[in-house]
Design a protein around this motif. Structure first.
Motif, PDB file in Angstrom:
ATOM      1  N   HIS A  28      62.039 -24.148  41.075  1.00  0.00           N
ATOM      2  CA  HIS A  28      62.741 -25.297  40.482  1.00  0.00           C
ATOM      3  C   HIS A  28      61.802 -26.022  39.521  1.00  0.00           C
ATOM      4  O   HIS A  28      60.780 -26.569  39.932  1.00  0.00           O
ATOM      5  CB  HIS A  28      63.238 -26.276  41.545  1.00  0.00           C
ATOM      6  CG  HIS A  28      63.755 -27.550  40.952  1.00  0.00           C
ATOM      7  ND1 HIS A  28      64.773 -27.597  40.026  1.00  0.00           N
ATOM      8  CD2 HIS A  28      63.361 -28.834  41.113  1.00  0.00           C
ATOM      9  CE1 HIS A  28      64.994 -28.854  39.665  1.00  0.00           C
ATOM     10  NE2 HIS A  28      64.141 -29.626  40.300  1.00  0.00           N
ATOM     11  N   HIS A  30      61.824 -28.154  35.331  1.00  0.00           N
ATOM     12  CA  HIS A  30      62.577 -28.687  34.183  1.00  0.00           C
ATOM     13  C   HIS A  30      61.972 -28.145  32.895  1.00  0.00           C
ATOM     14  O   HIS A  30      61.991 -28.806  31.868  1.00  0.00           O
ATOM     15  CB  HIS A  30      62.560 -30.222  34.225  1.00  0.00           C
ATOM     16  CG  HIS A  30      63.188 -30.774  35.469  1.00  0.00           C
ATOM     17  ND1 HIS A  30      64.521 -31.078  35.570  1.00  0.00           N
ATOM     18  CD2 HIS A  30      62.656 -31.007  36.693  1.00  0.00           C
ATOM     19  CE1 HIS A  30      64.785 -31.500  36.801  1.00  0.00           C
ATOM     20  NE2 HIS A  30      63.669 -31.466  37.502  1.00  0.00           N
ATOM     21  N   TRP A 326      59.399 -32.095  47.644  1.00  0.00           N
ATOM     22  CA  TRP A 326      60.028 -32.530  46.391  1.00  0.00           C
ATOM     23  C   TRP A 326      59.533 -33.894  45.902  1.00  0.00           C
ATOM     24  O   TRP A 326      59.440 -34.847  46.699  1.00  0.00           O
ATOM     25  CB  TRP A 326      61.538 -32.603  46.634  1.00  0.00           C
ATOM     26  CG  TRP A 326      62.405 -32.993  45.482  1.00  0.00           C
ATOM     27  CD1 TRP A 326      62.122 -32.871  44.157  1.00  0.00           C
ATOM     28  CD2 TRP A 326      63.724 -33.570  45.562  1.00  0.00           C
ATOM     29  NE1 TRP A 326      63.168 -33.330  43.401  1.00  0.00           N
ATOM     30  CE2 TRP A 326      64.173 -33.748  44.224  1.00  0.00           C
ATOM     31  CE3 TRP A 326      64.556 -33.909  46.603  1.00  0.00           C
ATOM     32  CZ2 TRP A 326      65.428 -34.291  43.934  1.00  0.00           C
ATOM     33  CZ3 TRP A 326      65.818 -34.454  46.328  1.00  0.00           C
ATOM     34  CH2 TRP A 326      66.235 -34.632  45.003  1.00  0.00           C
ATOM     35  N   ASP A 356      58.612 -28.482  40.159  1.00  0.00           N
ATOM     36  CA  ASP A 356      59.402 -29.543  39.508  1.00  0.00           C
ATOM     37  C   ASP A 356      58.781 -29.937  38.162  1.00  0.00           C
ATOM     38  O   ASP A 356      59.016 -31.032  37.657  1.00  0.00           O
ATOM     39  CB  ASP A 356      59.522 -30.788  40.378  1.00  0.00           C
ATOM     40  CG  ASP A 356      60.993 -31.197  40.530  1.00  0.00           C
ATOM     41  OD1 ASP A 356      61.432 -31.429  41.662  1.00  0.00           O
ATOM     42  OD2 ASP A 356      61.676 -31.268  39.494  1.00  0.00           O
TER      43      ASP A 356
HETATM   44 ZN    ZN Z   1      63.748 -31.540  39.580  1.00  0.00          ZN
END
Ligand code: ZN
Ligand code: FIX
Length: 417
Positions: A28, A30, A326, A356
């Motif tokens: 995961h 961006h 997270w 992330d």
């Molecule tokens: Zn994220």
């Protein structure tokens, strides 16, 4: 004793060796493939103006957010650098990360940003990406792709070129969390939808998801959900999940990633840095796993207080895959606690981490920190196993690390990467 059995005093070194040798899948991020252009962030000014560091700036400087956001990108970076890296020691996880990236490229980690800016200005993106992924010890990343983002959607509709090191994800927040603000965008795109979900809305949203799944070939669908997320619930969000999202995930054989526990914009003035965290009621997750046994749920929770019960639920439901530490949890003190309780309750049947990353070079420090934090934790688990009578082999360690950082994701997504 078979040659591959590792003496107790060499277990830690063997774990470190395998963690460094095996390329991870970053499940995961961006980050964006190069064909998506300027929405992909990289370079020193983006690293320093990361929203984690913006939040830290406002604690150490009296500039008000509104005035800060008026500044140019370069001026923002200069202010953050001066405040968090020069006037104060970069001790936080996010500031130390920038130092680690500069150091990894042999750039000055104090003084001014002149050398760093010249270095990054001279980099060619595609070769830079390959260098960064190699330095981070990752083979590929999974993106976050929003089919209703006005900057990103047109690039996909124009046929953005894929990239084998970047895998797509269909992100659903604008449909599941912000339908009132976004239903007219679907309507303008030719989907017969209504603000209240009436008429053909459900079949049309399903058609929208099928069309974008065909376009993006997502490895999973994803949504961030508030700490108040409830299921079952008489709401449009739950109708979209039940009638659109979960059926299309089943048709395509892909998981749904639910990231639960955000308190959105607790301080709106901070913009992307304004979100907080809240403990969620995991009975919603429990009921999803029970009601949709054919669906698979990649799950990450934002509250530290939810982590132990997530492990308990993962013991109850094989269609639930805990992943990552997270956001506010991605700090060694919390990663250690979360990873130890996961190993104790789940063995190696979970995915320890994702980055992330929002800025390309962050993967260098985020994965370096993960390896540094996990080495003693994994070594301790093998030490205990050895003391309890089961010798540790190099093959054990290689197999287990490969399973946690590659195999579990491949199995859950039904894909080979
Ligand atoms: Zn994220
Ligand atoms: O919803 C998400 O994917 C979150 O990770 C982001 O919204 C968040 O801003 C972030 O980047 C946390 O690390």
């Amino acid at each position: 004793m078979p040659s591959s059995v590792i003496p107790s005093d060499q277990i830690r070194a063997a774990v470190e060796r395998e963690l460094n040798a095996i390329p991870f899948i970053d499940i995961h991020t961006h980050l964006f493939m190069p064909s998506l252009g300027s929405i992909g962030l990289w370079g020193i000014d983006e690293l320093i103006t990361y929203h984690y560091l913006e939040a830290e700036l406002f604690r150490s400087h009296d500039i008000q957010p509104a005035a800060y956001f008026e500044l140019s990108k370069r001026a923002k970076a200069d202010l953050i650098w001066q405040t968090l890296f020069v006037e104060n020691a970069p001790l936080s996880e996010a500031t130390r990360g920038v130092v680690a990236v500069l150091n990894a490229f042999g750039l000055p980690t104090s003084g001014d940003l002149k050398d760093a800016r010249e270095f990054f200005a001279g980099r060619e993106l595609r070769s830079h990406i390959k260098d960064v992924f190699r330095m981070a010890g990752i083979s590929e990343v999974v993106m976050t792709n929003d089919p209703l983002d006005p900057d990103e959607a047109p690039l996909w509709e124009a046929g953005a070129e894929g990239d084998s090191q970047f895998h797509a994800v269909l992100r659903l927040d604008r449909i599941l969390n912000k339908w009132e603000q976004n239903w007219q965008t679907l309507e303008q795109k030719g989907f017969a939808v209504a603000a209240d979900g009436s008429g053909k809305t459900m079949s049309e949203v399903r058609r929208f998801l099928e069309e974008w799944s065909a376009r993006m070939d997502p490895v999973y669908m994803a949504v961030s959900l508030p700490d108040t997320f409830a299921y079952p619930e008489d709401s449009l969000r739950v109708r979209f999940l039940r009638e659109c999202v979960l059926p299309v995930c089943r048709e395509r054989g892909i998981p749904l990633s639910v990231m639960i526990g955000v308190r959105y914009l607790v301080n709106p003035e901070l913009r992307l840095a304004g979100d907080g965290a809240g403990k969620a009621d995991l009975r919603a997750l429990e009921r999803l796993c029970v009601d949709f046994p054919e669906n698979r749920f990649l799950t990450s929770l934002l509250s530290r207080e939810n982590q132990h019960e997530l492990c308990v639920y993962a013991r109850k439901f094989a269609n639930l895959m805990p992943f990552g530490c997270w956001w506010f949890l991605n700090n060694p003190s919390v990663v250690e606690e979360m990873t130890r309780e996961r190993l104790e309750m789940l063995g190696t049947s979970f995915i320890p981490q994702h980055s992330d990353a929002r800025v390309l070079e962050q993967v260098i420090y985020k994965w370096r920190n993960t390896r540094r934090t996990l080495t003693p934790i994994l070594a301790n688990s093998y030490q205990l196993m050895s003391e309890d009578g089961r010798p540790v082999t190099q093959e054990d360690i290689r197999h287990d690390i490969t399973r946690m950082f590659r195999g579990n994701f491949e199995t859950f997504t039904r894909r080979k990467f």
